[in-house]
Design a protein around this motif. Structure first.
Motif, PDB file in Angstrom:
ATOM      1  N   THR A   1       0.984  -1.104   0.190  1.00  0.00           N
ATOM      2  CA  THR A   1       0.140  -0.047   0.301  1.00  0.00           C
ATOM      3  C   THR A   1       1.033   1.182  -0.040  1.00  0.00           C
ATOM      4  O   THR A   1       1.424   1.541  -1.106  1.00  0.00           O
ATOM      5  N   SER A   2       1.033   1.953   1.059  1.00  0.00           N
ATOM      6  CA  SER A   2       2.131   2.872   1.176  1.00  0.00           C
ATOM      7  C   SER A   2       2.250   3.198   2.896  1.00  0.00           C
ATOM      8  O   SER A   2       1.721   2.725   3.593  1.00  0.00           O
ATOM      9  N   LYS A   3       3.284   4.149   2.883  1.00  0.00           N
ATOM     10  CA  LYS A   3       3.572   4.499   4.428  1.00  0.00           C
ATOM     11  C   LYS A   3       2.490   5.340   5.127  1.00  0.00           C
ATOM     12  O   LYS A   3       2.217   4.745   6.292  1.00  0.00           O
ATOM     13  N   ASN A   4       1.765   6.015   4.114  1.00  0.00           N
ATOM     14  CA  ASN A   4       0.491   6.651   4.880  1.00  0.00           C
ATOM     15  C   ASN A   4      -0.474   5.853   5.321  1.00  0.00           C
ATOM     16  O   ASN A   4      -0.981   6.162   6.305  1.00  0.00           O
ATOM     17  N   ILE A   5      -0.618   4.766   4.491  1.00  0.00           N
ATOM     18  CA  ILE A   5      -1.757   4.012   4.881  1.00  0.00           C
ATOM     19  C   ILE A   5      -1.217   3.194   6.274  1.00  0.00           C
ATOM     20  O   ILE A   5      -2.064   2.879   7.115  1.00  0.00           O
ATOM     21  N   LEU A   6      -0.112   2.673   6.368  1.00  0.00           N
ATOM     22  CA  LEU A   6       0.252   2.043   7.642  1.00  0.00           C
ATOM     23  C   LEU A   6       0.119   2.959   8.640  1.00  0.00           C
ATOM     24  O   LEU A   6      -0.355   2.664   9.795  1.00  0.00           O
ATOM     25  N   THR A   7       0.407   4.311   8.614  1.00  0.00           N
ATOM     26  CA  THR A   7       0.167   5.221   9.815  1.00  0.00           C
ATOM     27  C   THR A   7      -1.307   5.361  10.014  1.00  0.00           C
ATOM     28  O   THR A   7      -1.520   5.387  11.138  1.00  0.00           O
ATOM     29  N   THR A   8      -2.107   5.436   8.997  1.00  0.00           N
ATOM     30  CA  THR A   8      -3.514   5.403   9.176  1.00  0.00           C
ATOM     31  C   THR A   8      -4.106   4.364   9.961  1.00  0.00           C
ATOM     32  O   THR A   8      -4.700   4.284  10.914  1.00  0.00           O
ATOM     33  N   ILE A   9      -3.595   3.057   9.668  1.00  0.00           N
ATOM     34  CA  ILE A   9      -3.804   1.916  10.416  1.00  0.00           C
ATOM     35  C   ILE A   9      -3.375   1.763  11.876  1.00  0.00           C
ATOM     36  O   ILE A   9      -4.007   1.555  12.917  1.00  0.00           O
ATOM     37  N   TYR A  10      -2.110   2.419  12.006  1.00  0.00           N
ATOM     38  CA  TYR A  10      -1.627   2.642  13.419  1.00  0.00           C
ATOM     39  C   TYR A  10      -2.379   3.489  14.164  1.00  0.00           C
ATOM     40  O   TYR A  10      -2.911   3.138  15.295  1.00  0.00           O
ATOM     41  N   TYR A  11      -3.158   4.548  13.602  1.00  0.00           N
ATOM     42  CA  TYR A  11      -3.819   5.691  14.430  1.00  0.00           C
ATOM     43  C   TYR A  11      -4.956   4.888  14.629  1.00  0.00           C
ATOM     44  O   TYR A  11      -5.693   5.086  15.780  1.00  0.00           O
ATOM     45  N   LEU A  12      -5.622   3.972  13.658  1.00  0.00           N
ATOM     46  CA  LEU A  12      -6.840   3.173  13.913  1.00  0.00           C
ATOM     47  C   LEU A  12      -6.751   2.590  15.332  1.00  0.00           C
ATOM     48  O   LEU A  12      -7.426   2.160  16.111  1.00  0.00           O
ATOM     49  N   PHE A  13      -5.328   1.819  15.346  1.00  0.00           N
ATOM     50  CA  PHE A  13      -5.282   0.752  16.306  1.00  0.00           C
ATOM     51  C   PHE A  13      -5.103   1.463  17.661  1.00  0.00           C
ATOM     52  O   PHE A  13      -5.565   0.866  18.624  1.00  0.00           O
ATOM     53  N   LEU A  14      -4.919   2.938  17.691  1.00  0.00           N
ATOM     54  CA  LEU A  14      -4.705   3.569  18.917  1.00  0.00           C
ATOM     55  C   LEU A  14      -6.092   4.328  19.330  1.00  0.00           C
ATOM     56  O   LEU A  14      -6.277   4.774  20.481  1.00  0.00           O
ATOM     57  N   SER A  15      -7.002   3.941  18.406  1.00  0.00           N
ATOM     58  CA  SER A  15      -8.244   4.597  18.734  1.00  0.00           C
ATOM     59  C   SER A  15      -8.975   3.933  19.906  1.00  0.00           C
ATOM     60  O   SER A  15      -8.625   2.849  20.172  1.00  0.00           O
ATOM     61  N   ASN A  16     -10.057   4.598  20.439  1.00  0.00           N
ATOM     62  CA  ASN A  16     -10.918   4.013  21.504  1.00  0.00           C
ATOM     63  C   ASN A  16     -12.104   3.227  20.807  1.00  0.00           C
ATOM     64  O   ASN A  16     -13.007   2.795  21.482  1.00  0.00           O
TER      65      ASN A  16
ATOM     66  N   TYR B   1     -10.356  11.835  14.655  1.00  0.00           N
ATOM     67  CA  TYR B   1     -10.494  11.900  15.901  1.00  0.00           C
ATOM     68  C   TYR B   1      -9.231  11.813  16.759  1.00  0.00           C
ATOM     69  O   TYR B   1      -8.643  12.511  17.448  1.00  0.00           O
ATOM     70  N   VAL B   2      -8.560  10.664  16.241  1.00  0.00           N
ATOM     71  CA  VAL B   2      -7.162  10.428  17.089  1.00  0.00           C
ATOM     72  C   VAL B   2      -6.045  11.659  16.798  1.00  0.00           C
ATOM     73  O   VAL B   2      -5.336  11.912  17.744  1.00  0.00           O
ATOM     74  N   SER B   3      -6.232  11.960  15.657  1.00  0.00           N
ATOM     75  CA  SER B   3      -4.979  12.702  15.275  1.00  0.00           C
ATOM     76  C   SER B   3      -5.348  14.236  15.717  1.00  0.00           C
ATOM     77  O   SER B   3      -4.452  14.841  16.266  1.00  0.00           O
ATOM     78  N   HIS B   4      -6.682  14.552  15.624  1.00  0.00           N
ATOM     79  CA  HIS B   4      -6.956  15.982  16.521  1.00  0.00           C
ATOM     80  C   HIS B   4      -6.822  15.811  18.319  1.00  0.00           C
ATOM     81  O   HIS B   4      -6.309  16.815  18.562  1.00  0.00           O
ATOM     82  N   GLU B   5      -7.117  14.620  18.584  1.00  0.00           N
ATOM     83  CA  GLU B   5      -6.951  14.652  20.050  1.00  0.00           C
ATOM     84  C   GLU B   5      -5.352  14.681  20.413  1.00  0.00           C
ATOM     85  O   GLU B   5      -5.002  15.328  21.268  1.00  0.00           O
ATOM     86  N   ASN B   6      -4.626  14.071  19.499  1.00  0.00           N
ATOM     87  CA  ASN B   6      -3.095  14.168  19.670  1.00  0.00           C
ATOM     88  C   ASN B   6      -2.595  15.628  19.653  1.00  0.00           C
ATOM     89  O   ASN B   6      -1.919  16.127  20.406  1.00  0.00           O
ATOM     90  N   HIS B   7      -3.378  16.305  18.555  1.00  0.00           N
ATOM     91  CA  HIS B   7      -2.770  17.615  18.413  1.00  0.00           C
ATOM     92  C   HIS B   7      -3.106  18.574  19.520  1.00  0.00           C
ATOM     93  O   HIS B   7      -2.395  19.567  20.207  1.00  0.00           O
ATOM     94  N   LYS B   8      -4.425  18.273  20.102  1.00  0.00           N
ATOM     95  CA  LYS B   8      -4.824  19.097  21.077  1.00  0.00           C
ATOM     96  C   LYS B   8      -3.960  18.931  22.378  1.00  0.00           C
ATOM     97  O   LYS B   8      -3.488  19.657  23.040  1.00  0.00           O
ATOM     98  N   PHE B   9      -3.524  17.649  22.373  1.00  0.00           N
ATOM     99  CA  PHE B   9      -2.596  17.215  23.728  1.00  0.00           C
ATOM    100  C   PHE B   9      -1.287  17.811  23.537  1.00  0.00           C
ATOM    101  O   PHE B   9      -0.528  17.964  24.463  1.00  0.00           O
ATOM    102  N   LYS B  10      -0.694  18.045  22.396  1.00  0.00           N
ATOM    103  CA  LYS B  10       0.315  18.585  22.299  1.00  0.00           C
ATOM    104  C   LYS B  10       0.610  19.996  23.205  1.00  0.00           C
ATOM    105  O   LYS B  10       1.488  20.464  23.504  1.00  0.00           O
ATOM    106  N   GLY B  11      -0.575  20.709  23.165  1.00  0.00           N
ATOM    107  CA  GLY B  11      -0.745  22.022  23.899  1.00  0.00           C
ATOM    108  C   GLY B  11      -1.365  21.737  25.189  1.00  0.00           C
ATOM    109  O   GLY B  11      -1.006  22.526  26.124  1.00  0.00           O
ATOM    110  N   PHE B  12      -2.156  20.535  25.462  1.00  0.00           N
ATOM    111  CA  PHE B  12      -2.913  20.641  26.939  1.00  0.00           C
ATOM    112  C   PHE B  12      -1.900  19.862  28.030  1.00  0.00           C
ATOM    113  O   PHE B  12      -2.286  19.946  29.138  1.00  0.00           O
TER     114      PHE B  12
END
Ligand code: SF4
Lengths: 406, 251
Positions: free
Chosen positions: B66-81, B121-132
């Motif tokens: 597939t691609s590196k991007n798709i692997l990252t996407t899958i990893y983010y899915l894995f981190l989701s709730n 959602y995962v990536s937004h939450e991660n971005h927010k926590f860079k600040g919070f």
């Protein structure tokens, strides 16, 4: 006076400056503390809903000028304080390590003269960068009237530099800020623009105008912005609704700051920067001020209904951008998605495109969202205003603003 | 013996999951669901566990297919709730193998649409926590923070702070999941909260003053004529406030 009391005084004096963003720079450190992030990061949100990204302070609130609208003017009898360079470093570094902030925003009242003030600021910032190897974001205000070699020195240390134009016309300045001339500000802008590179003001420059302290029209304000963007490639013009802090017969007596108007100016500003609009598209001599009921893009579309409704499956990128409610991201998504299948209203929602405004101005596969006979100015205008009311105004519009923020 | 109406089990790790999916794809099994092995099947469900080798090669295979991007996407899915995130990963991967990077535009496919929303959602939450994230300084100079994010963002968040706070020791604890990330100025390690107990978590002598100054700054910087509580809560949801020190007074 202890350091905490100083911080309260010098943050209180700095809080009216609208700019807070920490974006546009990509600093990495080898051995120091900190990095910057291209997109910028908000660390907190103040009680007024504004993002807190930087430690926003004045070096001192002592000032030998007497700008009518300013809390720190010479003739006000207020508590004065001045930070030493060590104190500025101590607070910045301690806040940064704890992840309270992205960096420092340093401005100052003018003590003795512009050069003297700039020198003190440069000393503090240079301490931070060189002695403490601070790699976080720094936004400094250049002091109008300071010598060019100082502007050069400061620019090499910071991510962003800005000088405030304050008021859109020379007359306004003469009236309220008699010690200031706009040429001193534009001189700084010109110098920064000519010398900008990866090591000199990498995140670019911005400026700010106060809205509603003088009687300039929105047309005058937007024309000023457009000319600043064109002449000096500014990253941002910030608009700051005037908040009365002083009693002065030269100042208007407002009860509430003109926040709605400020919001319209930001919206129009986005249209200029990202949507290929020109000032005359939005305002003219006959309509020199914004419609406070309808946002500028929808207002424009309503006056040009002959160009709508646009077919989503065939409109060009530029045409998509002119549709109210469709932003840069949405337009790009539409273009990419429609290569693979024909878009329906339902698909648009799935693509994450907000149809609240857009639906009145588009066709999907030849279909309008309701009976096509409703495509009339009266109907659309009424519904747009109604939906705005339902959706509540301020909070969501500000939300949108910050999402688009650079 | 392996069938489509089975629930397939893995050991809870990302690599193990990818290797399981690889087996399923090879055997052309469409699973009814995929769950980690703490899952208790109900009476009508049947579960099955392959013997899976934790082969890291699978990462490269996915990138190649597939691609590196798709692997990252899958990893983010894995981190989701997300409750059925494993099944979502399975379907997203199936579509990605077919469409490659075009999959990001195939929002008309239900599972793709859902997956991309979760990733957002995962990536937004991660971005927010860079600040919070709020660190405090302990007496031994270590920076310590507690977080309670909805998604399991600790690994990606730690990776971010590793760059930013390169020359500091830091510990971030996800209180809800009881896991900690420990950074030793070289790399960070994710540990179970049970294995890792902090000894001597006394604050440094200046910590109180710095916190007081920050809270004073926070209270000063808001303009009262522009007060807008709703807007503030939009950006900084109340569910995060308990770990944001300047908000504690308002809880
Ligand atoms: S120069 Fe004018 S605006 Fe700036 S601090 Fe002094 S009085 Fe205020």
């Amino acid at each position: 006076m202890d350091i905490k009391e100083k911080l309260i005084i010098l943050a209180d004096s700095a809080k009216y400056d609208a700019s807070c963003s920490s974006s546009g720079s990509n600093r990495k450190t080898k051995n120091g503390l900190g990095t910057t992030s291209i997109a910028g990061i908000c660390h907190s949100f103040a009680s007024d809903g504004r993002c807190i990204s930087l430690l926003k302070i004045l070096m001192t609130n002592c000032c030998c000028y007497d700008c009518k609208y300013c809390l720190n003017r010479k003739s006000n009898n207020i508590k004065r304080a001045i930070f030493t360079k060590e104190e500025i470093c101590e607070i910045t570094l301690n806040f940064y390590r704890r992840n309270y902030i992205e960096g420092l925003f340093l401005s100052s009242g003018i003590i003795k003269n512009p050069d003297y003030t700039m020198n003190l600021m440069i000393e503090a910032i240079s301490f931070l960068r060189k002695k403490y190897h601070f790699g976080g974001y720094i936004h400094a205000k250049a002091i109008p009237g300071a010598s060019e070699y100082l502007i050069k020195k400061l620019g090499q240390l910071v991510d962003r530099m800005s000088a405030n134009i304050e008021l859109p016309t020379e007359n306004g300045l003469k009236l309220l800020a008699p010690n200031k001339e706009s040429t001193k500000v534009t001189k700084i802008m010109k110098y920064v623009d000519n010398n900008r590179n990866a090591r000199f003001v990498p995140a670019g420059q911005s400026t700010q105008m106060i809205i509603g302290a003088t009687n300039e029209s929105d047309l005058e304000i937007m024309s000023k912005s457009a000319s600043l963007y064109n002449s000096y490639k500014l990253k941002r013009v910030f608009y700051s609704a005037y908040i009365p802090v002083n009693n002065d017969k030269l100042l208007p007596s407002l009860k509430l700051p003109p926040l709605k108007r400020e919001n319209r100016l930001y919206q129009a500003d986005f249209l200029l920067r990202f949507y290929k609009f020109k000032v005359p598209d939005i305002l003219d001599e006959k309509n020199p001020n914004f419609n406070l009921l309808i946002d500028p893009k929808a207002d424009w579309a309503l006056r040009h209904l002959e160009e709508f409704p646009k077919e989503i499956n065939s409109a060009s990128y530029d045409e998509l951008l002119k549709i109210p409610g469709v932003g840069v991201k949405s337009a790009k998504r539409i273009i990419s998605a429609r290569k693979y299948f024909k878009l329906t209203f339902n698909d648009l929602s799935k693509l994450g495109i907000v149809l609240k405004r857009a639906k009145y101005f588009i066709l999907c596969g030849g279909k309008y969202f309701i009976d096509g006979n409703n495509f009339k100015r009266n109907f659309i205008e009424k519904n747009l205003i109604l939906e705005d009311k339902i959706y509540e105004t301020t909070s969501n519009e500000q939300l949108k603003l910050s999402l688009f923020d650079e | 013996m392996s069938k489509s109406n089975y629930i397939y089990l893995y050991d809870g790790s990302f690599i193990n999951l990818l290797n399981l999916i690889k087996i399923l794809l090879k055997k052309k099994i469409i699973p009814q669901n995929i769950k980690d092995d703490t899952y208790l099947p109900n009476l009508l469900e049947q579960s099955f566990k392959f013997k899976i080798e934790d082969d890291e090669k699978v990462i490269q295979e996915i990138i190649n297919g597939t691609s590196k991007n798709i692997l990252t996407t899958i990893y983010y899915l894995f981190l989701s709730n997300e409750e059925n995130k494993e099944l979502l990963i399975y379907y997203f991967l199936v579509h990605s193998l077919k469409f490659k990077n075009k999959v990001y535009y195939m929002r008309n496919l239900k599972s793709v649409d859902k997956a991309l929303k979760v990733v957002m959602y995962v990536s937004h939450e991660n971005h927010k926590f860079k600040g919070f994230v709020r660190f405090k300084e302990l007496a031994n100079n270590i920076l310590y923070a507690e977080i309670s994010p909805v998604n399991n963002i600790l690994p990606i968040l730690s990776n971010y702070f590793k760059k930013r706070l390169k020359n500091e020791f830091f510990i971030i604890k996800d209180v809800k999941r009881n896991i900690v990330s420990v950074y030793d100025k070289k790399d960070f390690y994710i540990l179970d909260g049970e294995e890792f107990k902090l000894i001597g978590n006394k604050e440094s002598s200046s910590e109180k003053l710095i916190q007081d100054m920050w809270i004073a700054f926070y209270k000063t910087i808001g303009i009262k004529e522009r007060k807008n509580d709703r807007c503030r809560r939009n950006f900084m949801p109340k569910k995060y406030w308990k770990n944001i020190i300047e908000m504690r007074d308002e809880l």
